[in-house]
Design a protein around this motif. Structure first.
Motif, short mmCIF file in Angstrom:
data_model
loop_
_atom_site.label_atom_id
_atom_site.label_comp_id
_atom_site.label_asym_id
_atom_site.label_seq_id
_atom_site.Cartn_x
_atom_site.Cartn_y
_atom_site.Cartn_z
N ALA A 5 11.31 11.03 5.12
CA ALA A 5 10.84 10.53 3.83
C ALA A 5 10.24 11.63 2.96
O ALA A 5 10.32 11.58 1.73
CB ALA A 5 9.81 9.41 4.04
N ALA A 6 9.66 12.65 3.59
CA ALA A 6 9.09 13.75 2.81
C ALA A 6 10.19 14.48 2.04
O ALA A 6 10.01 14.83 0.87
CB ALA A 6 8.34 14.71 3.73
N VAL A 25 16.23 7.18 -7.78
CA VAL A 25 15.91 6.26 -6.69
C VAL A 25 16.10 6.97 -5.35
O VAL A 25 17.14 7.58 -5.11
CB VAL A 25 16.81 5.00 -6.70
CG1 VAL A 25 16.31 3.98 -5.68
CG2 VAL A 25 16.92 4.41 -8.08
N ALA A 26 15.11 6.86 -4.47
CA ALA A 26 15.22 7.33 -3.09
C ALA A 26 15.13 6.12 -2.17
O ALA A 26 14.13 5.39 -2.18
CB ALA A 26 14.12 8.34 -2.76
N SER A 27 16.18 5.92 -1.40
CA SER A 27 16.29 4.75 -0.53
C SER A 27 16.37 5.17 0.93
O SER A 27 17.17 6.04 1.29
CB SER A 27 17.55 3.96 -0.92
OG SER A 27 17.97 3.10 0.11
N LEU A 28 15.57 4.55 1.76
CA LEU A 28 15.60 4.81 3.20
C LEU A 28 15.92 3.52 3.93
O LEU A 28 15.20 2.53 3.82
CB LEU A 28 14.25 5.36 3.68
CG LEU A 28 13.88 6.72 3.08
CD1 LEU A 28 12.56 6.63 2.35
CD2 LEU A 28 13.79 7.80 4.15
N ALA A 29 17.05 3.48 4.65
CA ALA A 29 17.43 2.34 5.50
C ALA A 29 17.59 1.05 4.72
O ALA A 29 17.08 0.00 5.12
CB ALA A 29 16.44 2.16 6.64
N ALA A 30 18.31 1.10 3.61
CA ALA A 30 18.46 -0.07 2.75
C ALA A 30 19.29 -1.18 3.40
O ALA A 30 20.18 -0.92 4.21
CB ALA A 30 19.12 0.33 1.43
N ALA A 72 0.83 -1.20 0.00
CA ALA A 72 0.00 0.00 0.00
C ALA A 72 0.87 1.25 0.00
O ALA A 72 1.83 1.34 0.77
CB ALA A 72 -0.91 0.00 1.22
N PRO A 73 0.58 2.23 -0.86
CA PRO A 73 1.38 3.46 -0.87
C PRO A 73 1.39 4.10 0.51
O PRO A 73 0.40 4.03 1.25
CB PRO A 73 0.63 4.34 -1.88
CG PRO A 73 -0.08 3.38 -2.78
CD PRO A 73 -0.49 2.25 -1.87
N PRO A 74 2.51 4.70 0.90
CA PRO A 74 2.65 5.23 2.27
C PRO A 74 1.70 6.38 2.55
O PRO A 74 1.89 7.49 2.04
CB PRO A 74 4.11 5.67 2.32
CG PRO A 74 4.49 5.94 0.89
CD PRO A 74 3.71 4.94 0.08
N ARG A 75 0.69 6.12 3.36
CA ARG A 75 -0.35 7.11 3.62
C ARG A 75 0.19 8.44 4.14
O ARG A 75 -0.29 9.51 3.74
CB ARG A 75 -1.38 6.55 4.60
CG ARG A 75 -2.61 7.45 4.77
CD ARG A 75 -3.57 6.85 5.75
NE ARG A 75 -4.02 5.54 5.33
CZ ARG A 75 -4.37 4.56 6.16
NH1 ARG A 75 -4.29 4.75 7.46
NH2 ARG A 75 -4.77 3.40 5.68
N PRO A 76 1.20 8.43 5.03
CA PRO A 76 1.70 9.72 5.51
C PRO A 76 2.28 10.61 4.42
O PRO A 76 2.42 11.82 4.61
CB PRO A 76 2.79 9.31 6.52
CG PRO A 76 2.37 7.96 6.99
CD PRO A 76 1.81 7.30 5.77
N LEU A 77 2.65 10.03 3.28
CA LEU A 77 3.23 10.80 2.19
C LEU A 77 2.23 11.19 1.10
O LEU A 77 2.58 11.94 0.19
CB LEU A 77 4.38 10.02 1.54
CG LEU A 77 5.60 9.74 2.41
CD1 LEU A 77 6.64 8.96 1.60
CD2 LEU A 77 6.21 11.03 2.94
#
Length: 286
Positions: free
Chosen positions: A264-265, A117-122, A37-42
């Motif tokens: 993430a924003a 590409v945006a990577s968070l905590a890969a 599911a797409p990240p609701r907060p974003l």
């Protein structure tokens, strides 16, 4: 609004797909265990930026058909199939945790289609040369992945007895989980509603070679990682930054594995700008 569909694939397989509509296509790659599911907060920021989130439950989660022995790199086949079905040519990629690994592998295997590409905590490849892969992991995180190195039966046995260990998360992580990113609880519950199959497939993939070389990524890459991450230490993204030719590494002081999502924003804003710049460049070159 998020539209959900079942995409038929060759061999009778299906993928559960999510799509938010028009805009710059950004494939969201979920962590473990999550749904796609797409990240609701974003979503409000995505609408403001003109971003179209497209995503899917990886094989083994919910109604997406399991693919025994899948690798991290196999996600590229799923992304290409979804993009083709939706008439999408080029796209950007974004992920969190193991989802970032899948996003990076896709960028390596689909260079002609990936804009940024945006990577968070890969999670770095298990065969990453010179990286102490388990170094700095909380005991529970390391134990879970070490069980995967022993094969499916050992991993299934581990999951059957495993209990949540709060030591994998920092105080900042717990604050994010109860406030800004409480949405994660919802997708974790949905991911595990029919058992741990997807989680087990993911962890087996993380301790197997990706089948993709980060050095082959031609798109710009942003690697964001919390310096206090106990689940996947920041050394993983630091290693990846040294491999990806066009990488920018942003370590975040004080952030852990979940609290890094509070950045993430900024990552999505960067991704939208890079994606549009790359898209305009390729359009102008034609």
């Amino acid at each position: 609004m998020v539209t959900e569909t079942e995409l038929a694939l060759p061999g009778g397989r299906t993928l559960h797909v999510y799509d938010t509509g028009a805009g710059l296509p950004v494939f969201w790659h979920h962590g473990t265990p999550n749904t796609g599911a797409p990240p609701r907060p974003l979503l409000p920021l995505a609408a403001e930026l003109g971003v179209r989130f497209v995503s899917f439950d990886r094989p083994g989660y919910r109604t997406s058909t399991p693919v025994p022995g899948r690798t991290v790199g196999n996600a590229a086949e799923c992304v290409a199939a979804v993009a083709d079905a939706l008439g999408i040519g080029e796209f950007a990629l974004m992920g969190h945790s193991g989802g970032s690994s899948h996003a990076l592998a896709c960028a390596a295997l689909l260079p002609e289609r990936v804009l940024a590409v945006a990577s968070l905590a890969a999670v770095a490849p298990f065969d990453a040369a010179g990286l102490d892969w388990f170094g700095g992991m909380a005991a529970a995180s390391a134990a879970s992945l070490r069980a995967a190195t022993e094969g499916r039966a050992a991993k299934e046995k581990h999951e059957a007895a495993a209990e949540f260990d709060p030591d994998v998360f920092t105080a900042a992580d717990m604050a994010a989980l109860t406030a800004s990113w409480s949405w994660l609880d919802e997708v974790v519950r949905a991911a595990l509603a029919h058992g741990p199959g997807g989680l087990i497939d993911d962890d087996l993939a993380y301790v197997t070679p990706w089948g993709a070389d980060p050095a082959r990524i031609t798109a710009p890459v942003l690697l964001v990682h919390g310096e206090q991450d106990r689940m996947v230490p920041a050394a993983h993204s630091a290693w990846l930054a040294g491999q990806c030719p066009r990488a920018e590494y942003r370590p975040v002081p004080g952030a852990g594995h979940l609290s890094v999502l509070d950045h993430a924003a900024d990552a999505l804003t960067w991704l939208a700008a890079q994606g549009r710049r790359a898209s305009e460049a390729t359009t102008g070159a034609r």
